[in-house]
Each structure stands twice: as structure tokens, then as C-alpha cells.
Design a protein around this motif. Structure first.
Motif, PDB file in Angstrom:
ATOM      1  N   ASP A  49       0.857  -1.195   0.000  1.00  0.00           N
ATOM      2  CA  ASP A  49       0.000   0.000   0.000  1.00  0.00           C
ATOM      3  C   ASP A  49       0.889   1.239   0.000  1.00  0.00           C
ATOM      4  O   ASP A  49       1.124   1.859   1.031  1.00  0.00           O
ATOM      5  N   ILE A  50       1.362   1.600  -1.185  1.00  0.00           N
ATOM      6  CA  ILE A  50       2.271   2.739  -1.311  1.00  0.00           C
ATOM      7  C   ILE A  50       1.476   4.036  -1.329  1.00  0.00           C
ATOM      8  O   ILE A  50       0.492   4.166  -2.050  1.00  0.00           O
ATOM      9  N   THR A  51       1.924   4.986  -0.521  1.00  0.00           N
ATOM     10  CA  THR A  51       1.391   6.346  -0.568  1.00  0.00           C
ATOM     11  C   THR A  51       2.532   7.281  -0.973  1.00  0.00           C
ATOM     12  O   THR A  51       3.697   6.876  -1.012  1.00  0.00           O
ATOM     13  N   LEU A  52       2.195   8.532  -1.265  1.00  0.00           N
ATOM     14  CA  LEU A  52       3.232   9.496  -1.608  1.00  0.00           C
ATOM     15  C   LEU A  52       4.221   9.677  -0.469  1.00  0.00           C
ATOM     16  O   LEU A  52       5.392  10.006  -0.689  1.00  0.00           O
ATOM     17  N   ASP A  53       3.769   9.455   0.753  1.00  0.00           N
ATOM     18  CA  ASP A  53       4.625   9.589   1.924  1.00  0.00           C
ATOM     19  C   ASP A  53       5.486   8.341   2.130  1.00  0.00           C
ATOM     20  O   ASP A  53       6.707   8.422   2.311  1.00  0.00           O
ATOM     21  N   SER A  54       4.859   7.166   2.078  1.00  0.00           N
ATOM     22  CA  SER A  54       5.594   5.929   2.362  1.00  0.00           C
ATOM     23  C   SER A  54       6.564   5.556   1.244  1.00  0.00           C
ATOM     24  O   SER A  54       7.507   4.788   1.474  1.00  0.00           O
ATOM     25  N   ALA A  55       6.354   6.084   0.035  1.00  0.00           N
ATOM     26  CA  ALA A  55       7.270   5.782  -1.071  1.00  0.00           C
ATOM     27  C   ALA A  55       8.689   6.232  -0.745  1.00  0.00           C
ATOM     28  O   ALA A  55       9.672   5.570  -1.124  1.00  0.00           O
ATOM     29  N   ALA A  56       8.826   7.355  -0.032  1.00  0.00           N
ATOM     30  CA  ALA A  56      10.155   7.845   0.345  1.00  0.00           C
ATOM     31  C   ALA A  56      10.846   6.860   1.291  1.00  0.00           C
ATOM     32  O   ALA A  56      12.052   6.603   1.169  1.00  0.00           O
ATOM     33  N   VAL A  57      10.080   6.305   2.238  1.00  0.00           N
ATOM     34  CA  VAL A  57      10.645   5.320   3.173  1.00  0.00           C
ATOM     35  C   VAL A  57      11.064   4.062   2.430  1.00  0.00           C
ATOM     36  O   VAL A  57      12.135   3.488   2.688  1.00  0.00           O
ATOM     37  N   LEU A  58      10.228   3.625   1.485  1.00  0.00           N
ATOM     38  CA  LEU A  58      10.532   2.435   0.700  1.00  0.00           C
ATOM     39  C   LEU A  58      11.834   2.615  -0.086  1.00  0.00           C
ATOM     40  O   LEU A  58      12.718   1.736  -0.071  1.00  0.00           O
ATOM     41  N   LEU A  59      11.971   3.747  -0.772  1.00  0.00           N
ATOM     42  CA  LEU A  59      13.171   3.990  -1.570  1.00  0.00           C
ATOM     43  C   LEU A  59      14.407   4.138  -0.682  1.00  0.00           C
ATOM     44  O   LEU A  59      15.505   3.688  -1.050  1.00  0.00           O
ATOM     45  N   LYS A  60      14.236   4.752   0.483  1.00  0.00           N
ATOM     46  CA  LYS A  60      15.354   4.897   1.418  1.00  0.00           C
ATOM     47  C   LYS A  60      15.845   3.536   1.894  1.00  0.00           C
ATOM     48  O   LYS A  60      17.057   3.273   1.970  1.00  0.00           O
ATOM     49  N   ASN A  61      14.892   2.641   2.238  1.00  0.00           N
ATOM     50  CA  ASN A  61      15.268   1.305   2.715  1.00  0.00           C
ATOM     51  C   ASN A  61      15.936   0.482   1.619  1.00  0.00           C
ATOM     52  O   ASN A  61      16.891  -0.267   1.876  1.00  0.00           O
ATOM     53  N   ALA A  62      15.430   0.608   0.386  1.00  0.00           N
ATOM     54  CA  ALA A  62      15.901  -0.259  -0.690  1.00  0.00           C
ATOM     55  C   ALA A  62      17.134   0.282  -1.403  1.00  0.00           C
ATOM     56  O   ALA A  62      18.014  -0.491  -1.802  1.00  0.00           O
ATOM     57  N   LEU A  63      17.210   1.609  -1.585  1.00  0.00           N
ATOM     58  CA  LEU A  63      18.247   2.188  -2.439  1.00  0.00           C
ATOM     59  C   LEU A  63      19.140   3.207  -1.746  1.00  0.00           C
ATOM     60  O   LEU A  63      20.105   3.689  -2.344  1.00  0.00           O
ATOM     61  N   GLY A  64      18.792   3.589  -0.522  1.00  0.00           N
ATOM     62  CA  GLY A  64      19.593   4.573   0.184  1.00  0.00           C
ATOM     63  C   GLY A  64      18.869   5.904   0.344  1.00  0.00           C
ATOM     64  O   GLY A  64      17.886   6.202  -0.351  1.00  0.00           O
ATOM     65  N   GLU A  65      19.378   6.702   1.284  1.00  0.00           N
ATOM     66  CA  GLU A  65      18.681   7.952   1.635  1.00  0.00           C
ATOM     67  C   GLU A  65      18.633   8.942   0.474  1.00  0.00           C
ATOM     68  O   GLU A  65      17.671   9.675   0.316  1.00  0.00           O
ATOM     69  N   TRP A  66      19.692   8.958  -0.348  1.00  0.00           N
ATOM     70  CA  TRP A  66      19.722   9.935  -1.440  1.00  0.00           C
ATOM     71  C   TRP A  66      18.557   9.733  -2.407  1.00  0.00           C
ATOM     72  O   TRP A  66      18.049  10.687  -2.998  1.00  0.00           O
ATOM     73  N   SER A  67      18.130   8.469  -2.590  1.00  0.00           N
ATOM     74  CA  SER A  67      17.032   8.191  -3.519  1.00  0.00           C
ATOM     75  C   SER A  67      15.715   8.785  -3.004  1.00  0.00           C
ATOM     76  O   SER A  67      14.899   9.267  -3.793  1.00  0.00           O
ATOM     77  N   SER A  68      15.528   8.758  -1.671  1.00  0.00           N
ATOM     78  CA  SER A  68      14.308   9.352  -1.115  1.00  0.00           C
ATOM     79  C   SER A  68      14.329  10.875  -1.271  1.00  0.00           C
ATOM     80  O   SER A  68      13.280  11.495  -1.482  1.00  0.00           O
ATOM     81  N   LYS A  69      15.524  11.479  -1.206  1.00  0.00           N
ATOM     82  CA  LYS A  69      15.633  12.929  -1.404  1.00  0.00           C
ATOM     83  C   LYS A  69      15.317  13.297  -2.864  1.00  0.00           C
ATOM     84  O   LYS A  69      14.624  14.277  -3.137  1.00  0.00           O
ATOM     85  N   LEU A  70      15.842  12.513  -3.785  1.00  0.00           N
ATOM     86  CA  LEU A  70      15.546  12.764  -5.193  1.00  0.00           C
ATOM     87  C   LEU A  70      14.053  12.598  -5.470  1.00  0.00           C
ATOM     88  O   LEU A  70      13.450  13.366  -6.229  1.00  0.00           O
ATOM     89  N   TYR A  71      13.467  11.592  -4.841  1.00  0.00           N
ATOM     90  CA  TYR A  71      12.020  11.393  -4.984  1.00  0.00           C
ATOM     91  C   TYR A  71      11.258  12.605  -4.470  1.00  0.00           C
ATOM     92  O   TYR A  71      10.306  13.088  -5.113  1.00  0.00           O
ATOM     93  N   ALA A  72      11.674  13.141  -3.321  1.00  0.00           N
ATOM     94  CA  ALA A  72      10.994  14.304  -2.745  1.00  0.00           C
ATOM     95  C   ALA A  72      11.135  15.527  -3.647  1.00  0.00           C
ATOM     96  O   ALA A  72      10.187  16.303  -3.815  1.00  0.00           O
ATOM     97  N   ILE A  73      12.321  15.714  -4.241  1.00  0.00           N
ATOM     98  CA  ILE A  73      12.525  16.847  -5.164  1.00  0.00           C
ATOM     99  C   ILE A  73      11.608  16.716  -6.367  1.00  0.00           C
ATOM    100  O   ILE A  73      10.980  17.691  -6.805  1.00  0.00           O
ATOM    101  N   SER A  74      11.505  15.497  -6.917  1.00  0.00           N
ATOM    102  CA  SER A  74      10.624  15.286  -8.072  1.00  0.00           C
ATOM    103  C   SER A  74       9.166  15.502  -7.694  1.00  0.00           C
ATOM    104  O   SER A  74       8.384  16.060  -8.479  1.00  0.00           O
TER     105      SER A  74
END
Length: 505
Positions: free
Chosen positions: A278-303
Motif C-alpha cells: 500500500d504505497i502512498t506518496l509519503d511511504s514511497a520515500a521510506v521504501l526507496l530509502k530502505n531499498a536504495l539509500g537515503e539519497w534516492s528518497s531525497k531525489l524522490y521528494a525533489i521530483s
């Protein structure tokens, strides 16, 4: 509105660049936070299986957006203005209110998406981010003072930011290029709930206010109103829209591929598996951080921030044209943005305070249901006008285009209404509504659906009112006068237009 843009006749590439802009402003509606959320969930649930749905959806979008552009170019009036001329006042007021609600519904995901982005990047509380969302947009709208081309450039840059950030994340996720191409061009619906999710994905793509907007944006170009001049302009706008929607297609494919790769990885953690369900716009950042690293969640937030801000600008523009067309009422863009945002912010803040991030995510679903419900009331008038010789003269849709556009429109309306029905029934089932309350809801909805069908039938079968040459001549005069009044930025006065070739009434 903004001053007219002079078309550079030579060389050909400069002439094409003169037409570039409206399509990119429109394309951001296909990249708004609501669409991004749907894409993320589609990839998580079905990997690359639904990529072909995005290809089909954006192909349909190109057909409809090009019809909208043709209406504005050929007649000099946008969709809302034609509705005001064509329909009696009671129908017009209904269409206006529905269009305004559509703009507000489209603004809700943009407000919430911006709030989530600010929370991820700057730790701003969600409710605070909702309040800040409107102020950021005013800075972009301020570019309008320097000409429409500056604003178009800014939106194009934001689109590139959205695409660049997700592409960077996709490179790290390392999806299979072969599987992506297979998903794009080999239709299949084999997974569980694949049909339902495909309908939801397709229903999220088309925005009713976009059809009003495109027909108005193309009038910012100064073209000769001769038969050849209009035909050339429609061809260039078709190419420009195709380019813009192709970029939108690539970005949507990239977003789906990211979660398609992350959520289907064999070494995915238990926490990430739960998030993928159940991905939300908020939880997607946590998912990307866990799987790919914190920088990916930051890039997601910028986009996400770029997506929300760019989509809000186009929504504000659409609302301005809708109000001006239906009511002949002009409002400054900053005021229009403030009014729209205040209405959209109220339920967003309430949802954030009462339900937190999950409540905000549910509000996005409600907004998508509203947009699905209202799409026919923009789509049917558009197809009727562009297929009518009374409106378009020799520039009306050809027989093959009429068949394709009406068939596509009917399929889209059916899909959206089906999506609305299953979403509503799913909501009632999940909340365990008592039987008595369900019966009451059914009784209340019955007259609403009867009115819904009656209005759609009226819009579909009403005989078209011809547009006289004198009306077009007066419109051309008004366009030239307004261009002259707004010529402080160096734009030359528009050339005289030819009316005889526009309409064969």
C-alpha cells in the motif's frame, strides 16, 4: 492573460520552437502527484505488466489534447467560451460548477504532494506544508509578468527535474530493459486485480480541466487566420503535443519501473514488502530509502515537489480560463490561485489533522473519483464541437478521426465510470457501512445519476449552433486589440486576419 507570441517563419526549426510551450504546460497534468502515486502502486503490484496501459492512455491523451488545440486554433475561442455560446444558462452554470470542482479536485493531490515533499526534505509538518503549498506557486506565477514564454520555460525545467530525478533512481534500481519493453508493447493482464488496477491507472491519466486549458493556451500564438495558416498551426501543435506527451510517457514508465524493480527484488526486506502493498506518496520515500539509500528518497521528494508545483500552475491557468469563458469574469492569477488553494487546502488540512498521512492519501483517492465522474462533461462538448462543421468549418475532424475520437471517448468514459463505481463500492465495503445506510445512499444517488445521464445525453444530441463569420471577425478584432494593449513587452501588433476561409457556415 499573457501577450501573444510571434511565430518565427524561418528556419523551420525556429518556427517549430515558436509553437513549443502549450503542450508542455498541459503535459504536467499527466505527471502530477496523483498520477505518480498511481504509477508507484502499479509497479509495486504488477511489476512491468501494466506499462502498456500507460502507452495506450497517453496515446488517447494525444488524440484528445490535439482536438482541444485544434478548437482553439481554428476558431480563436477556447472550450469554455464555446460552451457559453452553445448552451443555455442553466446548462452553462452546471458545466461551470463541474469544471471548477474538477480544478479543485485536481489541486488536492498537488497540495498534498507538495506538503509530503516539504516534509521529507525540510521536516515541515504535513499541515504546515499544506499551508505553504500555495505560496510557492505564486513565485512561479510571477514569471508571467515577463511573458508566457518564461513561464513555459520554467514549467519545462520542472518537468525535466521530475524526469531526471526518477531516471537517476531507476538507474540505481537497475530494472530489466528487456522486461520494460515487453511490458510496454505486449498487452497482458495476468496478475491478481490487474484489470481493476489497469482501469485505475488509465482513469488517473485524463484530467477534464486539461481539455479546457489546451484550447486556450494555443491562442497565445499569433498565426494568420487563413485556411493554410490554421492548418499549418494545427500540424505544428500536434508535433509539439506529441513531443511533450512522449516525455510524459517516458517519465511515467520510469516511475513504474522503479517500484517494479524495487518491490519485486528477491532480497526485499519484510518492512519494504509491507510498504509495497500500500504505497502512498509519503511511504514511497521510506521504501526507496530502505531499498536504495537515503539519497534516492531525497531525489524522490525533489521530483514530487517539482511535480506538485508545476501541476498547480497549470491548474490555476485552467481555472482562470474556465471562469473567464463561462462567466466572462476575469480574475488576477494570484487571486485565482489563492481562492482555489483556500478551497483545496481546507479538506487537505482536515484530512491531515484527523487521519494523518493515511487520511491525506485517502483524500487523493476521493479527488480521483471526482475527476473520473466529471470527465465526460468536458470530453463530450469537445468532441461535439471539433466534429461539427458549424463550429470548425473546413477544419472539422475527418471521418476517420471522428470515429477514432468518439470510440476512444466512449471507452474512456466507460472506464472512468467503472473505476468510480468499483472504488465507491470498495470504500463502502471496507468501511462496513450498515445495510440501512447503504440503502439510503442508493436512494440519494439515484436522482443524481438520472440527472447525470440526462445532461450527458443533452450534450451529445444537441444540434450545434453555427458560428457566423461576423462573430469570428469580432473575435479577431478583440484579439488584435488585446494584443495591442498587452504589447508592453515588445510584441508587435497582430497582423490582420482572414475570416472567409475559417468557417463554411
Amino acid at each position: 492573460m499573457a501577450a501573444l507570441v510571434q511565430i518565427q517563419e524561418n528556419p523551420q526549426w525556429k518556427k517549430l520552437l515558436s509553437f513549443v510551450g502549450p503542450g508542455f504546460l498541459v503535459s504536467v497534468a499527466y505527471l502530477d502527484p496523483g498520477n505518480l502515486g498511481t504509477d508507484l502502486q502499479a509497479g509495486a503490484d504488477h511489476k512491468y505488466e501494466l506499462l502498456w496501459i500507460v502507452v495506450v492512455g497517453l496515446t488517447f491523451a494525444l488524440i484528445m489534447q490535439s482536438r482541444s488545440a485544434n478548437l482553439g486554433v481554428a476558431t480563436g475561442k477556447h472550450l469554455a467560451e464555446h460552451c457559453k455560446i452553445e448552451y443555455p444558462k442553466p446548462v452553462n452554470y452546471c458545466l461551470w460548477m463541474l469544471a471548477e470542482v474538477a480544478v479543485i479536485a485536481a489541486d488536492i493531490p498537488e497540495v498534498i504532494g507538495t506538503a509530503f515533499a516539504l516534509n521529507i526534505l525540510l521536516k515541515v509538518p504535513i499541515w504546515g506544508g499544506v499551508l505553504l503549498a500555495g505560496l510557492n506557486t505564486l513565485l512561479l506565477l510571477g514569471l508571467q509578468r515577463y511573458g508566457i514564454r518564461k513561464l513555459e520555460l520554467a514549467i519545462a525545467v520542472l518537468v525535466l527535474v521530475v524526469g531526471g530525478c526518477f531516471f537517476s533512481v531507476m538507474v540505481q534500481a537497475k530494472p530489466s530493459a528487456k522486461d520494460i519493453l515487453t511490458g510496454m508493447f505486449a498487452p497482458r493482464l495476468g496478475g491478481r486485480w490487474a484489470t481493476r488496477d489497469a482501469i485505475a491507472l488509465l482513469g488517473a491519466l485524463i484530467m477534464p480541466h486539461n481539455l479546457f486549458l489546451h484550447s486556450a493556451l494555443v491562442t497565445s500564438r499569433k498565426i494568420p487566420h487563413s485556411f493554410d495558416g490554421i492548418r499549418t498551426a494545427t500540424n505544428y501543435f500536434l508535433i509539439e503535443s506529441g513531443m511533450a506527451l512522449f516525455f510524459a510517457l517516458l517519465i511515467n514508465v520510469t516511475v513504474i519501473s522503479v517500484t517494479g524493480s524495487v518491490c519485486w527484488h528477491r532480497d526485499l526486506s519484510l518492512e519494504s514488502r509491507v510498504l509495497c502493498k500500500d504505497i502512498t506518496l509519503d511511504s514511497a520515500a521510506v521504501l526507496l530509502k530502505n531499498a536504495l539509500g537515503e539519497w534516492s528518497s531525497k531525489l524522490y521528494a525533489i521530483s514530487l515537489l517539482a511535480s506538485g508545483q508545476s501541476a498547480t500552475v497549470t491548474g490555476t491557468y485552467a481555472g482562470q480560463y474556465i471562469m473567464q469563458g463561462f462567466l466572462d469574469l476575469k480574475m488576477k492569477l494570484w487571486m485565482r490561485n489563492l481562492v482555489t488553494r483556500c478551497i483545496a487546502i481546507a479538506p487537505s488540512i482536515l484530512a491531515c489533522i484527523v487521519g494523518g498521512p493515511s487520511g491525506a492519501a485517502k483524500l487523493i483517492i476521493v479527488a480521483s473519483m471526482i475527476l473520473s465522474f466529471e470527465l465526460p462533461f468536458a470530453l463530450v462538448p469537445l468532441l461535439r464541437f471539433t466534429s461539427s462543421e458549424a463550429k470548425m468549418g473546413r477544419h472539422k475532424n475527418s471521418i476517420p478521426v471522428i470515429l477514432i475520437s468518439w470510440l476512444s471517448g466512449f471507452c474512456s468514459i466507460t472506464i472512468n465510470l467503472y473505476f468510480l463505481s468499483i472504488t465507491f463500492m470498495g470504500w463502502m465495503a471496507s468501511n462496513q457501512i450498515p445495510k440501512a445506510a447503504s440503502v439510503l445512499v442508493g436512494v440519494l444517488l439515484c436522482p443524481i445519476m438520472l440527472l447525470y445521464v440526462a445532461l450527458l445525453t443533452y450534450l451529445t444530441v444537441k444540434k450545434q449552433t453555427p458560428v457566423s463569420s461576423s462573430d469570428l471577425a469580432m473575435n479577431s478584432v478583440r484579439t488584435s486589440e488585446s494584443s495591442s494593449e498587452r504589447g508592453s513587452d515588445g510584441i508587435h501588433k497582430a497582423q490582420e486576419t482572414e475570416v472567409d476561409d475559417i468557417v463554411c457556415a
